[in-house]
Design a protein around this motif. Sequence first.
Motif, PDB file in Angstrom:
ATOM      1  N   PHE A  48     -17.792 -77.483  62.925  1.00 60.68           N
ATOM      2  CA  PHE A  48     -16.611 -77.426  63.773  1.00 60.68           C
ATOM      3  C   PHE A  48     -16.041 -78.816  64.008  1.00 60.68           C
ATOM      4  N   THR A  49     -14.733 -78.920  63.875  1.00 59.88           N
ATOM      5  CA  THR A  49     -13.996 -80.172  64.037  1.00 59.88           C
ATOM      6  C   THR A  49     -12.810 -79.858  64.942  1.00 59.88           C
ATOM      7  N   LEU A  50     -12.842 -80.344  66.178  1.00 61.10           N
ATOM      8  CA  LEU A  50     -11.887 -79.929  67.209  1.00 61.10           C
ATOM      9  C   LEU A  50     -10.569 -80.704  67.078  1.00 61.10           C
ATOM     10  N   VAL A 106     -11.500 -77.582  52.777  1.00 58.47           N
ATOM     11  CA  VAL A 106     -11.704 -77.611  54.222  1.00 58.47           C
ATOM     12  C   VAL A 106     -11.220 -76.268  54.750  1.00 58.47           C
ATOM     13  N   ILE A 107     -11.898 -75.733  55.754  1.00 58.96           N
ATOM     14  CA  ILE A 107     -11.503 -74.467  56.363  1.00 58.96           C
ATOM     15  C   ILE A 107     -10.843 -74.732  57.704  1.00 58.96           C
ATOM     16  N   ALA A 126     -17.572 -75.668  52.190  1.00 57.06           N
ATOM     17  CA  ALA A 126     -16.771 -76.537  53.060  1.00 57.06           C
ATOM     18  C   ALA A 126     -17.650 -77.145  54.144  1.00 57.06           C
ATOM     19  N   GLU A 127     -17.519 -78.439  54.345  1.00 53.80           N
ATOM     20  CA  GLU A 127     -18.293 -79.136  55.362  1.00 53.80           C
ATOM     21  C   GLU A 127     -17.522 -79.292  56.667  1.00 53.80           C
ATOM     22  N   THR A 128     -16.256 -78.875  56.669  1.00 52.79           N
ATOM     23  CA  THR A 128     -15.403 -79.019  57.848  1.00 52.79           C
ATOM     24  C   THR A 128     -14.736 -77.691  58.165  1.00 52.79           C
TER      25      THR A 128
END
Length: 276
Positions: free
Chosen positions: A140-142, A60-61, A106-108
């Motif tokens: 993007f995951t806030l 994950v990034i 990475a998907e996130t």
Amino acid sequence: MAGYNLGCTVRLDDPGTLALLSKLHDSGAIHHIQIQAVPLPRPLFRQHLEEVAATGIPTVIHAPHHGHGVNPCAPQAYDDRPLPEIEAYIEEAICQTFEAADTLGAETIVLHAGRYEPGGRSEAAERFTGFLDRHNDPRFTLENLPSVYAGYPLLGNTAGELTALAERKITRFCLDFPHLACTANHRGLSFAEELERFEGINVTYHHLSNLRRGSITDEHIELDHPDGGLDLAAVFSRLRRHATVPTALEYKQDSPEVYARQVRVFAGLWEGPHRG
């Protein structure tokens, strides 16, 4: 099988911690890593990215944030650099973030909205919308942030605030448990009630560490710290209900060995209710 998907966090330019986390992954103690993307000169960026890729660990990034000079909602807040220089720096940092995610599959990509100057919340929210218009990415995951840190306010502290900021441009959210506890303590809210509100949004990632009892300051202390104040019973109840959502441990200590200890503490807490 552990029944959970646990990861640990490492800066892109920290090969020592990466080596330790690789051993933890090989032993089955963790299942992924969260790479904190920090802006780097191009040759170093590629070198460290290739080192991470060589491990083969699912990744994950975490995008750079204000601590790295990347502050999407208020680029000039607490920053003396000329605005064109700041904007160019942010552009390069976000480009590196996307490249890292692409390279590592990475998907996130975890994102902070950022910090702003007191009284500037509305302007900061508007500026963040503009940032998403220019840089939006489905990965993007806030993440929710604590209300305050070191005297400055941060944007996006509760489930409702994250939803409003996302404006349907972002559809995925990262729930940081100690950040939420800091917010609840600062605002005099119920942590349990604020945690329950996250059931109504699409949480696809968790961040976990601890904070001192009653604190409003995010310190990333250990889960079993003697002064720890996070409601671990409520946290692990949620984690078990959402066992498919990955969780990353996040610590700031100089010694990466903290992760070797804390993955064992996590495993113990997972197996039974917290009775501290």
